[in-house]
Write a protein that holds these residues in place. Structure first.
Motif: not given
Length: 391
Positions: A367-391
């Protein structure tokens, strides 16, 4: 996505608490009387997500914990051989009283008598409570019972065959204890008087060469008659009052022809000299049993036990002790019935099920690993969103 990170964080926080509970259980797997706990998980509140009143529009905010619950399943009873190691076979708990007067309860019955002769818990020094003659709670004390005064002899028993073909029989070393605890060795002399009364013997009780008293023992068909199987004497030790003595031939004495050889002998007497306390234990009813070097046993107060109606009324306070959160759900009494029986020389071990704890550990870890993976995935999606704005 920010919400997803928050939801993942609730998972990390909750599973961390779950790991702590498992760690505490496994760390106490060898703690006497320990009761394991389990963490209760609950889902967090929901929002409608802009679809007010529509069930399918609700969105959760993660997981929370609702506290722990204790399991009061009995642990294994392990024999220690120590008379003051106690376990309860049943639902009861021992009652303790701290220096501040607070009443607590425990299943870890590892007790000892302190320097004042008071029964206390080994770990904390809290006094173990018993039930007094008035029914109220009292301390269990042996300070005034270190010595047993003993008791004078009232009955002397004999065993063996008094040959009906013999003429006399003398038994030396008939041991008698007086009221002061002194020991006297008397002599019983038997003289065949069959010529006067069939099957009869004159019985003389002597101290040295002084005859204390004389009685008659009569046999019929090889057995003492009911009227003479127990002979009463009055013996007066030097400097003391007279004491009654009964010579008992009723159980194992016969009189058959066996040449002139008799096997009649002194068997036992019921007196005892003064003696020191040699051991203490408790019986199944929770009564203190004091054993003395002279073989005598004396019973003392019974242990005060308690039980509860619901686990919600019990709070753990450490040192293997519990407190009453709701006194209305608690009951006090003595061993027997719903309180269970006391086992002296045993200790109740922890009720932790190690295989269950390891299974729960795997679930918490995943459960802890799965929750950690959710946070990592959400963080990657945010980074992708920020990169789209910079372009």
């Amino acid at each position: 996505m920010i919400d997803s990170i928050y939801v993942g964080m609730t998972g990390l926080s909750s599973f961390s608490r779950g790991l702590r509970v498992i760690a505490n259980n496994t760390a106490n797997m060898n703690t006497p009387g320990f009761k394991s706990s389990s963490l209760q998980f609950s889902d967090a509140f929901y929002s409608s997500g802009g679809y007010s009143g529509r069930q399918f529009g609700q969105m959760g905010y993660g997981v929370s914990t609702a506290g722990t619950t204790m399991s009061f399943k009995a642990g294994e009873l392990r024999q220690t051989g120590k008379g003051l190691d106690l376990a309860i076979d049943g639902q009861g708990l021992f009652t303790l009283k701290g220096e501040d007067g607070k009443i607590t309860y425990t299943r870890a019955g590892q007790f000892q008598f302190n320097s004042d002769g008071v029964l206390v818990d080994q770990a904390t020094g809290a006094k173990v409570m018993g039930v007094g003659a008035d029914g109220g709670q009292t301390e269990i004390v042996v300070a005034n019972s270190k010595t047993n005064a003993g008791k004078p002899t009232t009955t002397v028993k004999f065993t063996g065959n008094l040959s009906s073909a013999g003429t006399d029989q003398t038994i030396n070393g008939v041991r008698v204890i007086d009221a002061a605890g002194g020991e006297h060795l008397l002599t019983a002399k038997f003289t065949n008087t069959n010529a006067t009364t069939p099957g009869s013997w004159k019985v003389e009780l002597l101290e040295g060469t002084t005859v204390i008293a004389t009685q008659q023992l009569i046999f019929a068909t090889g057995r003492p008659t009911a009227g003479t199987s127990k002979l009463s004497f009055s013996y007066t030790p030097s400097g003391q009052a007279a004491m009654p003595l009964t010579l008992d031939f009723s159980a194992d004495v016969t009189s058959f022809a066996s040449g002139t050889l008799s096997t009649l002998a002194f068997a036992s007497q019921d007196g005892s000299p003064p003696a020191e306390l040699s051991g203490t234990s408790f019986d199944s009813s929770g009564a203190l049993v004091m054993t003395y070097a002279n073989g005598q046993t004396v019973k003392g107060p019974r242990l005060s036990l308690a039980r509860f109606d619901t686990a919600d009324a019990v709070g753990a306070i450490g040192d293997n002790q519990f407190e009453a959160l709701d006194s209305r759900a608690w009951h006090t009494g003595v061993a027997g019935g719903a309180f269970g029986s006391v086992r002296s020389g045993y200790v109740e071990l922890s009720n932790v099920d190690l295989s269950q704890e390891f299974s729960d550990l795997v679930i918490v870890q995943r459960g802890y690993q799965a929750s950690s993976q959710v946070i990592s995935t959400a963080n990657e999606m945010l980074q992708e969103l920020f990169s789209m704005k910079s372009r």
